[in-house]
Scaffold this motif. Structure first.
Motif, PDB file in Angstrom:
ATOM      1  N   TRP A 455      20.730  75.181  39.786  1.00  0.00           N
ATOM      2  CA  TRP A 455      21.720  74.985  40.863  1.00  0.00           C
ATOM      3  C   TRP A 455      22.409  76.309  41.185  1.00  0.00           C
ATOM      4  O   TRP A 455      22.584  76.666  42.356  1.00  0.00           O
ATOM      5  CB  TRP A 455      22.749  73.933  40.417  1.00  0.00           C
ATOM      6  CG  TRP A 455      23.734  73.544  41.473  1.00  0.00           C
ATOM      7  CD1 TRP A 455      23.576  72.569  42.421  1.00  0.00           C
ATOM      8  CD2 TRP A 455      25.037  74.110  41.697  1.00  0.00           C
ATOM      9  NE1 TRP A 455      24.699  72.495  43.209  1.00  0.00           N
ATOM     10  CE2 TRP A 455      25.614  73.428  42.793  1.00  0.00           C
ATOM     11  CE3 TRP A 455      25.767  75.119  41.083  1.00  0.00           C
ATOM     12  CZ2 TRP A 455      26.889  73.726  43.290  1.00  0.00           C
ATOM     13  CZ3 TRP A 455      27.037  75.422  41.567  1.00  0.00           C
ATOM     14  CH2 TRP A 455      27.586  74.735  42.661  1.00  0.00           C
ATOM     15  N   CYS A 459      22.324  78.387  44.703  1.00  0.00           N
ATOM     16  CA  CYS A 459      23.556  78.755  45.412  1.00  0.00           C
ATOM     17  C   CYS A 459      23.592  80.263  45.699  1.00  0.00           C
ATOM     18  O   CYS A 459      23.879  80.692  46.824  1.00  0.00           O
ATOM     19  CB  CYS A 459      24.760  78.340  44.563  1.00  0.00           C
ATOM     20  SG  CYS A 459      26.323  78.767  45.317  1.00  0.00           S
ATOM     21  N   ALA A 477      36.811  68.852  46.774  1.00  0.00           N
ATOM     22  CA  ALA A 477      35.621  68.492  45.992  1.00  0.00           C
ATOM     23  C   ALA A 477      35.977  68.406  44.507  1.00  0.00           C
ATOM     24  O   ALA A 477      35.477  67.537  43.787  1.00  0.00           O
ATOM     25  CB  ALA A 477      34.524  69.537  46.206  1.00  0.00           C
ATOM     26  N   TRP A 481      35.493  65.040  42.222  1.00  0.00           N
ATOM     27  CA  TRP A 481      34.654  64.994  41.012  1.00  0.00           C
ATOM     28  C   TRP A 481      35.496  64.612  39.800  1.00  0.00           C
ATOM     29  O   TRP A 481      35.085  63.800  38.957  1.00  0.00           O
ATOM     30  CB  TRP A 481      33.962  66.342  40.778  1.00  0.00           C
ATOM     31  CG  TRP A 481      33.010  66.267  39.619  1.00  0.00           C
ATOM     32  CD1 TRP A 481      33.227  66.705  38.348  1.00  0.00           C
ATOM     33  CD2 TRP A 481      31.697  65.680  39.614  1.00  0.00           C
ATOM     34  NE1 TRP A 481      32.141  66.432  37.539  1.00  0.00           N
ATOM     35  CE2 TRP A 481      31.186  65.805  38.299  1.00  0.00           C
ATOM     36  CE3 TRP A 481      30.905  65.056  40.591  1.00  0.00           C
ATOM     37  CZ2 TRP A 481      29.927  65.328  37.945  1.00  0.00           C
ATOM     38  CZ3 TRP A 481      29.647  64.588  40.221  1.00  0.00           C
ATOM     39  CH2 TRP A 481      29.172  64.727  38.918  1.00  0.00           C
ATOM     40  N   SER A 533      23.492  68.273  46.146  1.00  0.00           N
ATOM     41  CA  SER A 533      24.420  69.316  46.586  1.00  0.00           C
ATOM     42  C   SER A 533      23.648  70.511  47.144  1.00  0.00           C
ATOM     43  O   SER A 533      23.945  71.017  48.232  1.00  0.00           O
ATOM     44  CB  SER A 533      25.299  69.733  45.401  1.00  0.00           C
ATOM     45  OG  SER A 533      25.770  71.038  45.548  1.00  0.00           O
ATOM     46  N   GLU A 536      21.901  69.815  50.413  1.00  0.00           N
ATOM     47  CA  GLU A 536      22.815  69.680  51.564  1.00  0.00           C
ATOM     48  C   GLU A 536      23.606  70.954  51.839  1.00  0.00           C
ATOM     49  O   GLU A 536      24.574  70.941  52.618  1.00  0.00           O
ATOM     50  CB  GLU A 536      23.769  68.500  51.310  1.00  0.00           C
ATOM     51  CG  GLU A 536      23.031  67.171  51.347  1.00  0.00           C
ATOM     52  CD  GLU A 536      23.931  65.983  51.021  1.00  0.00           C
ATOM     53  OE1 GLU A 536      25.121  66.206  50.686  1.00  0.00           O
ATOM     54  OE2 GLU A 536      23.431  64.847  51.095  1.00  0.00           O
ATOM     55  N   PHE A 538      25.369  72.862  49.606  1.00  0.00           N
ATOM     56  CA  PHE A 538      26.550  73.047  48.745  1.00  0.00           C
ATOM     57  C   PHE A 538      27.858  72.718  49.473  1.00  0.00           C
ATOM     58  O   PHE A 538      28.723  73.582  49.656  1.00  0.00           O
ATOM     59  CB  PHE A 538      26.592  74.488  48.195  1.00  0.00           C
ATOM     60  CG  PHE A 538      25.331  74.880  47.475  1.00  0.00           C
ATOM     61  CD1 PHE A 538      25.178  74.606  46.129  1.00  0.00           C
ATOM     62  CD2 PHE A 538      24.278  75.485  48.161  1.00  0.00           C
ATOM     63  CE1 PHE A 538      23.999  74.940  45.471  1.00  0.00           C
ATOM     64  CE2 PHE A 538      23.104  75.813  47.506  1.00  0.00           C
ATOM     65  CZ  PHE A 538      22.967  75.540  46.169  1.00  0.00           C
ATOM     66  N   GLU A 540      30.378  71.387  48.474  1.00  0.00           N
ATOM     67  CA  GLU A 540      31.577  71.550  47.625  1.00  0.00           C
ATOM     68  C   GLU A 540      32.159  72.953  47.743  1.00  0.00           C
ATOM     69  O   GLU A 540      33.242  73.236  47.242  1.00  0.00           O
ATOM     70  CB  GLU A 540      31.232  71.328  46.136  1.00  0.00           C
ATOM     71  CG  GLU A 540      30.544  70.028  45.809  1.00  0.00           C
ATOM     72  CD  GLU A 540      29.041  70.045  46.084  1.00  0.00           C
ATOM     73  OE1 GLU A 540      28.483  71.131  46.404  1.00  0.00           O
ATOM     74  OE2 GLU A 540      28.417  68.972  46.020  1.00  0.00           O
TER      75      GLU A 540
END
Ligand code: NAP
Length: 556
Positions: A455, A459, A477, A481, A533, A536, A538, A540
């Motif tokens: 991840w 990013c 975000a 969470w 995530s 899409e 990221f 957040e």
């Protein structure tokens, strides 16, 4: 200021700085290097390995089975490395990590014997600056913690600890040069997973070993076995399926679960048969028998009673067995992380092993020059081991100042609630990632670490492709969470952990209150959330380009 080799043209010495040369450090070197970026991994230890370089206590071994306690990014590595056992000892796991570093030419990216004592986000330059214990300063665009979720020792405040004349140390600081305990009187304070592994080995040669236990554990049998050529062949022929199993399992393990049946729907005799048939070692038993052991209180009680009965069978003295065995009325199975044992209970049948129950019978008063004083006796020792656990999930991140926006340190932000986005990003800390930070799941760690590294690299890849300078984790975000994690936690039996000092809720710490530290919605669903995530873009995170003025400063 020390200047270093750079593989790409960022404002800092490196594109990414990582702290921690354990599994996370190695995974990040692989995935960040794939992006064509420069990465530097610092570690205060003199070797790579993280947990497996620090925890040198006798008997230290993995509780995950070897063949899925590894990195999976390279099919060649999976095929070329041979494990010797079901649960490798610490040296074997560290050798595996050296093998990975050798084969993948990772050593040039690793700087050992270098402690980072401060990390600071420089908003005026859009980069991170870290300072070493020797006063060297390094900068990078991205700052990543790979410091481990169970690495910062929890040293209890027992009066008189500085008075003891012999060696006294935390279990994860077992002397690297070794310690001759043959014939000596050893006291171990604590009875968690570390002691469960350590006791049988130390008891073999020590003059005597005394364990000071506050809370008994549900202990599952490890049932160690050697790797055979046939088993290894079967594993290596099936690695893609094994890797997929880990990715899709609630605890990141290569288990065959869910099994599609519940204790509460199964007649008692059939239930007993299933429990017995699956009593083959490892955490498998919890996941490959029934699906409701961690969800239904009644199922949990029945499973806990089964384990307790198995524990009792192995202890000769029934009164001692009572002290070593928890019950559902004390706490549910998994409210504390169950240890796996390699002869723990048999060790208590030896004449040279003693248990002192400091909860019900002999509360601990102080440490003296010669040993441990309880309300009932003075216990004399040559060596005292503090097997008292860790400041899990946040401890390493709070051990030195890590400053984000406005100079706020993580340890200030996390006084009341250790808020985080999926365990990987923290609002107020731009361009910073945490591998298995708070509110990530508790799972087979190499699986979670690699999913986090993927991840993070996706990013960073987006940032670099799109020419972004900064990402700001969104407050909203983080709130979402944190609330979702707390909500799920509140529905599980792990929520009872605060009653029994469980490190899984930080309830073992004397400097902070208990809190929700773990996402218990299932590691598989968490990995899905990470993938969603990334797919899409990221959501957040807020991505920004710096103004031309700031870029000019950064480049100068
Ligand atoms: P732990 O499970 O937190 O156990 C610490 C022990 O110290 C507990 O028995 C605790 O009692 C006791 N203790 C703490 N403070 C005390 C005090 N002031 N006075 C008396 N006793 C005190 O720590 P651990 O055994 O190091 O294991 C921690 C975690 O590390 C494990 O759960 C596991 O996840 C990981 N670990 C993994 C492996 C492996 O995978 N091979 C091996 C070892 C550890 P209470 O229970 O009453 O608080």
């Amino acid at each position: 200021m020390t200047t270093n080799d750079k593989a790409s043209g960022t404002a800092g010495d490196y594109d990414a700085i990582v702290i921690g040369a354990g599994f996370a450090g190695l995974a990040l070197i692989h995935y960040i290097r794939e992006l064509g970026l420069s990465v530097r991994v610092f570690d205060r230890a003199s070797d790579i390995g993280g947990t497996w370089t620090w925890n040198r206590y006798p008997g230290a071994a993995t509780d995950s089975e070897s063949y899925y306690y590894c990195l999976t990014f390279s099919p060649e590595l999976l095929q070329e490395w041979s494990w010797t056992k079901r649960y490798p000892g610490r040296e074997e796991t560290q050798n595996y990590m050296r093998f990975v570093a050798d084969k993948c030419d990772m050593w040039p990216h690793i700087q050992l014997d270098t402690e980072i004592v401060e990390a600071e986000y420089l908003a005026e330059r859009g980069c991170w600056q870290v300072t070493t214990g020797d006063g060297d300063i390094f900068t990078s665009k991205y700052f990543i913690s790979g410091m481990g979720m169970i690495s910062e020792p929890m040293i209890p405040k027992i009066p008189g600890m500085d008075r003891f004349k012999g060696p006294i140390f935390h279990s994860s600081r077992w002397p690297h040069e070794g310690l001759d305990y043959a014939g000596k009187k050893v006291g171990i304070i604590g009875a968690g997973a570390t002691t469960v592994q350590m006791l049988p080995v130390v008891a073999e040669t020590a003059g005597s070993v005394t364990v000071f236990q506050r809370t008994p554990n549900y202990v599952l049998p490890a049932m160690q076995k050697e790797m055979t050529p046939e088993w290894e062949k079967e594993i290596k022929n099936n690695y893609p399926a094994i890797v997929a199993k880990c990715r899709n399992h609630v605890f990141g393990m290569a288990f065959d679960s869910p099994v599609g049946r519940n204790v509460m729907d199964t007649p008692p005799e059939e239930r007993q048969r299933i429990f017995e048939e699956n009593w083959t070692g490892s955490f498998r038993w919890v996941f490959e028998t029934f699906d409701d052991l961690l969800a239904s209180p009644e199922a949990n009680r029945i499973a806990g009673d089964f384990i307790a009965a198995k524990m009792r069978e192995r202890v000769n003295d029934p009164a001692l067995a009572d002290l070593l065995t928890p019950s559902f009325d004390d706490y549910p199975l998994f409210a504390k992380r169950p240890p796996l044992d390699h002869g723990y209970f048999e060790a208590f049948n030896r004449d040279n092993v003693h248990l002192v129950d400091i909860r019900k019978q002999e509360p601990l008063v102080e440490i003296t020059e010669t040993g441990v004083r309880t309300t009932q006796a003075d216990h004399e020792f040559d060596i005292i081991v503090l097997a008292t656990g860790f400041k899990a999930y946040t401890g390493a991140l709070e051990a030195f100042p890590i400053r984000g926006n406005g100079g706020q340190a993580l340890r200030e932000k996390w006084q009341e609630q250790s808020a985080c986005i999926m365990g990987v990003c923290v609002a107020g800390f731009p361009n910073m990632f945490t591998v298995t930070g708070p509110q990530a799941p508790f799972a087979n760690l190499p699986t979670s670490i690699e999913q986090n590294a993927i991840w993070i690299s996706r990013c960073i890849g987006k940032m670099e492709r799109e020419g972004m300078d900064i990402f700001e984790p969104r407050e909203e975000a983080e709130r979402e969470w944190t609330a979702a994690t707390a909500d799920i936690h509140g529905q599980t039996l792990m929520n009872e952990g605060d009653k029994v000092n469980s490190w899984m809720m930080g309830a073992n710490r004397d400097d902070k209150g208990a809190r929700v530290l773990i996402y218990f919605g299932g590691a598989n669903l968490y990995y899905d959330a990470l993938d969603k995530s990334a797919a899409e873009g990221f959501p957040e995170l807020e991505f920004k380009k710096l103004s031309a003025d700031i870029c000019a400063v950064a480049a100068s």
